[in-house]
Each structure stands twice: as C-alpha cells, then as structure tokens.
Design an enzyme around this catalytic site. Structure first.
Site, PDB file in Angstrom:
ATOM      1  N   GLU A  35      19.456  -6.374 -11.389  1.00  0.00           N
ATOM      2  CA  GLU A  35      18.238  -6.116 -12.177  1.00  0.00           C
ATOM      3  C   GLU A  35      16.968  -6.722 -11.555  1.00  0.00           C
ATOM      4  OE1 GLU A  35      17.002  -4.316 -14.771  1.00  0.00           O
ATOM      5  OE2 GLU A  35      18.855  -3.212 -14.488  1.00  0.00           O
ATOM      6  N   GLY A  36      17.133  -7.806 -10.803  1.00  0.00           N
ATOM      7  CA  GLY A  36      15.960  -8.395 -10.132  1.00  0.00           C
ATOM      8  C   GLY A  36      15.356  -7.394  -9.159  1.00  0.00           C
ATOM      9  N   HIS A  37      16.214  -6.811  -8.307  1.00  0.00           N
ATOM     10  CA  HIS A  37      15.737  -5.793  -7.362  1.00  0.00           C
ATOM     11  C   HIS A  37      15.161  -4.591  -8.122  1.00  0.00           C
ATOM     12  CE1 HIS A  37      19.205  -7.665  -5.016  1.00  0.00           C
ATOM     13  NE2 HIS A  37      18.194  -7.841  -4.184  1.00  0.00           N
ATOM     14  N   GLY A 147      10.041 -10.573  -4.860  1.00  0.00           N
ATOM     15  CA  GLY A 147      10.328 -11.385  -6.033  1.00  0.00           C
ATOM     16  C   GLY A 147       9.874 -12.831  -5.864  1.00  0.00           C
ATOM     17  N   LYS A 149      11.376 -15.177  -6.989  1.00  0.00           N
ATOM     18  CA  LYS A 149      12.640 -15.895  -6.768  1.00  0.00           C
ATOM     19  C   LYS A 149      12.692 -16.513  -5.365  1.00  0.00           C
ATOM     20  CE  LYS A 149      17.296 -16.351  -6.631  1.00  0.00           C
ATOM     21  NZ  LYS A 149      17.475 -16.251  -5.209  1.00  0.00           N
ATOM     22  N   ASP A 150      12.200 -15.752  -4.362  1.00  0.00           N
ATOM     23  CA  ASP A 150      12.157 -16.260  -2.990  1.00  0.00           C
ATOM     24  C   ASP A 150      10.712 -16.651  -2.677  1.00  0.00           C
ATOM     25  OD1 ASP A 150      15.009 -15.575  -1.862  1.00  0.00           O
ATOM     26  OD2 ASP A 150      14.368 -13.868  -3.048  1.00  0.00           O
ATOM     27  N   GLN A 153       9.431 -17.112   0.867  1.00  0.00           N
ATOM     28  CA  GLN A 153       9.366 -15.822   1.563  1.00  0.00           C
ATOM     29  C   GLN A 153       8.066 -15.074   1.224  1.00  0.00           C
ATOM     30  OE1 GLN A 153      12.949 -13.272   2.317  1.00  0.00           O
ATOM     31  NE2 GLN A 153      12.186 -12.222   0.521  1.00  0.00           N
ATOM     32  N   VAL A 176      13.652 -12.383 -12.335  1.00  0.00           N
ATOM     33  CA  VAL A 176      14.459 -11.887 -13.451  1.00  0.00           C
ATOM     34  C   VAL A 176      15.663 -12.821 -13.603  1.00  0.00           C
ATOM     35  CG1 VAL A 176      15.840  -9.955 -14.322  1.00  0.00           C
ATOM     36  CG2 VAL A 176      13.725  -9.515 -13.047  1.00  0.00           C
ATOM     37  N   LEU A 184      18.853 -14.204 -11.290  1.00  0.00           N
ATOM     38  CA  LEU A 184      19.759 -13.225 -10.691  1.00  0.00           C
ATOM     39  C   LEU A 184      19.685 -13.358  -9.178  1.00  0.00           C
ATOM     40  CD1 LEU A 184      19.273  -9.906 -12.711  1.00  0.00           C
ATOM     41  CD2 LEU A 184      20.696 -11.874 -13.216  1.00  0.00           C
TER      42      LEU A 184
HETATM   43  P1  AMP Z   1      17.315  -9.716  -1.185  1.00  0.00           P
HETATM   44  O1  AMP Z   1      18.091  -8.452  -1.306  1.00  0.00           O
HETATM   45  O2  AMP Z   1      18.020 -10.897  -1.732  1.00  0.00           O
HETATM   46  O3  AMP Z   1      16.742  -9.918   0.192  1.00  0.00           O
HETATM   47  O4  AMP Z   1      16.055  -9.532  -2.140  1.00  0.00           O
HETATM   48  C1  AMP Z   1      15.187  -8.440  -2.032  1.00  0.00           C
HETATM   49  C2  AMP Z   1      13.978  -8.685  -2.902  1.00  0.00           C
HETATM   50  O5  AMP Z   1      14.389  -8.819  -4.256  1.00  0.00           O
HETATM   51  C3  AMP Z   1      13.224  -9.964  -2.525  1.00  0.00           C
HETATM   52  O6  AMP Z   1      11.829  -9.738  -2.604  1.00  0.00           O
HETATM   53  C4  AMP Z   1      13.686 -10.920  -3.582  1.00  0.00           C
HETATM   54  O7  AMP Z   1      12.757 -11.954  -3.859  1.00  0.00           O
HETATM   55  C5  AMP Z   1      13.823 -10.009  -4.778  1.00  0.00           C
HETATM   56  N1  AMP Z   1      14.687 -10.618  -5.800  1.00  0.00           N
HETATM   57  C6  AMP Z   1      15.915 -11.145  -5.612  1.00  0.00           C
HETATM   58  N2  AMP Z   1      16.368 -11.688  -6.770  1.00  0.00           N
HETATM   59  C7  AMP Z   1      15.393 -11.499  -7.686  1.00  0.00           C
HETATM   60  C8  AMP Z   1      15.243 -11.842  -9.063  1.00  0.00           C
HETATM   61  N3  AMP Z   1      16.200 -12.492  -9.734  1.00  0.00           N
HETATM   62  N4  AMP Z   1      14.101 -11.488  -9.687  1.00  0.00           N
HETATM   63  C9  AMP Z   1      13.110 -10.841  -9.027  1.00  0.00           C
HETATM   64  N5  AMP Z   1      13.184 -10.487  -7.726  1.00  0.00           N
HETATM   65  C10 AMP Z   1      14.310 -10.811  -7.070  1.00  0.00           C
END
Ligand code: AMP
Length: 283
Positions: A35-37, A147, A149-150, A153, A176, A184
């Site tokens: 759900e975050g993605h 996000g 979250k990072d 980044q 999220v 998440l």
């Molecule tokens: P990743 O696949 O982990 O590289 O994440 C891809 C994107 O999704 C990055 O911009 C992350 O910051 C974002 N993301 C990962 N988890 C969450 C979350 N819980 N809430 C919001 N965005 C997120």
C-alpha cells in the site's frame, strides 16, 4: 496497462506523452508492492495525465553481504495490483538493459550519502542516485513520487535533480503505516510473528522522541537520542544501528532540535534491518 522492457521503447513512449502535452508522473520501485507504493501511484494518477511505475531491483545498491538475492520478488502480484489501479505504463528492464557491458558512470553524492544509512552502507546512495538519474532520463517524468519512509533517499534525489538540472520535480508523500504504526516495507515479509511484534519498537521510539521534544520541551538532541536508545533496548529482539536527529534539508546533525528536524532510526529486528523517521514540526 503497457509493459515496457527496453530503454528505447520507454523513451519512445515518454517522448510521445510529452509530444501530446501529457504530464508524466513516475514512481520508481523495486517491486514487492504494498500500500505504501500504491499510495504513490494513486497520488501520481491524481496529479498527472499519465503514470509510469518502474520495477527494477537495482543490484548495484546492495552491498556484498546484503539481501539482493533474497529481496522479495512478486512480479505477477505487482502487475495485477498496478493494473487494478489503472497504471498506464510499467517499465521493467533487465539488469543488462540498465547496465550494458562496460557501464562505468557513477554519481557521487558527497557527504549526504555517507551519514545515517550511508555510514553502514558504503556506496549505497551513489548507486541509488545513479540509477534514479538513469530512470529519469529514460522515463522523462514531470514529477517523481517518493515516500518519506526513505527520508535520506528523498533528500539525496532532490539534491541530484537540483544539481544536475533535471527537468523534473520530486514529490514526497507521507509514510503509509499498518494500523498499529509499523511503516509498510517490502522487508517486513522477513519478520516472523514475534519479530513483527518487536518491530513496533521503531514507531514507538519515534513517537517517544516527538513527545519529548514537543510536549516535554526537551530540545537537546543528545538527550532525546539517549532516551530513545534506552527505550529501544527494552525490546530484547531489537538492536539499534543508529538514532540520529538531523536537519531536514541537508541531513547535518543538529545539537538542538529546531524545526524542521527529522529523527531517523535504523534498528535490526533479528536479522532484518528496518528504518523509519519522523519530522518534528510545530503542531
Ligand atoms: P522501494 O521499492 O522500497 O525502493 O520503494 C519505492 C518507493 O516507495 C520509495 O520512494 C519508497 O520511499 C516508497 N515507499 C516504501 N515504503 C513506503 C511506505 N510505507 N509509505 C510510503 N512510501 C513508501
């Protein structure tokens, strides 16, 4: 939903969208979507005419002892989730497409890539910045959705875009969380039942930090850190990698918690390394 695997095809589509005066929103991911993605994809759809999502597990950003091989992969699930929310394009290149024989360019982000997670993951953020720079050149987005979250980044990619004069805007969306507060993350899949419960310590520690600053007027960052570290120690499965309070713009450590500062933490729960953060803002 269009599935694209080559750089040339993706650039053709990006050029076509731009030629038609359609705005392009872009969500870079490593797959195993949750759900975050999806919140980023939904926001991009609201704010742009076309939305492109990339799924690429970038090998260069994983250290030798990190989890590249066992990083969760669920292509079928990802595609069905993206299709269900009407994503326009999924860009899913093979490693060789992004890094052909002889590839050698690397972006150097300097000090911001060496603090926080960068301290224990040397080269990680240079590799992230390099792949995101390439993806921006391939997708040609007007806006890139990332996000909070990072957090580190997002600061790094904003700097990258600013300093390389990329014609795009970085949009940061809130983290999220599960209903109990756990952020998440694709890596939450690694946690067993006991570890899942223990992982809540990250969010609780961040809320404690926030309360110390905002409600109890503790503004010396060293003291806030100490209290948070002691709190995390109460969870036997948790091992703190860092608790840091930094300037939200350049990630420099702050002596006093002034606005806007960010508390960033990385904690190992068993073998799984989790990160989270909270921006300290006046209510
Ligand atoms: P990743 O696949 O982990 O590289 O994440 C891809 C994107 O999704 C990055 O911009 C992350 O910051 C974002 N993301 C990962 N988890 C969450 C979350 N819980 N809430 C919001 N965005 C997120």
């Amino acid at each position: 939903m269009q599935l694209i695997k080559t750089v040339n095809d993706m650039q053709d589509v990006g050029r076509w969208f731009r030629g038609e005066c359609k705005t392009i929103g872009f969500v870079p991911t490593m797959g195993a979507l949750h759900e975050g993605h999806l919140s980023l994809v939904r926001r991009s759809k609201e704010e742009n005419d076309r939305t492109v999502v990339s799924i690429f597990i970038n090998p260069t950003q994983f250290g030798p002892n990190e989890d590249f091989e066992k990083y969760p992969r669920d292509i079928e699930g990802d595609l069905s989730k993206l299709s269900a929310i009407n994503t326009d394009v999924v860009f899913m290149p093979e490693t060789g497409e992004m890094y052909p024989e002889g590839f050698s360019v690397s972006v150097d982000m300097g000090a911001v890539g060496k603090v926080l997670c960068g301290a224990s993951r040397p080269g990680h953020f240079n590799a992230v910045a390099t792949v995101v720079a390439k993806l921006i050149n391939v997708v040609m987005p007007h806006r890139v959705y990332m996000g909070q979250k990072d957090f580190q980044q997002t600061v790094i990619i904003k700097k990258l875009v600013r300093e390389l004069n990329a014609d795009t805007k970085i949009v940061v969306s809130p983290t999220v969380r599960e209903t109990d507060g756990l952020a998440l993350s694709s890596r939450n899949m690694y946690l067993n039942e006991q570890e899942r419960k223990a992982a809540l310590i990250l969010y609780k520690a961040l809320k404690l930090g926030e309360e110390l600053v905002l409600s109890r007027g503790m503004d010396e960052s060293g003291l806030v850190k100490k209290e948070m570290e002691a709190f995390i120690k109460t969870e036997p499965l948790a091992k703190t990698e860092y608790v840091d309070i930094v300037d939200a713009y350049n990630l420099a450590p702050v002596q006093r918690v002034i606005f806007a500062a960010v508390i960033c933490i990385a904690v190992r729960i068993g073998k799984t390394r989790l990160i989270d953060n909270i921006i300290i803002e006046k209510g």
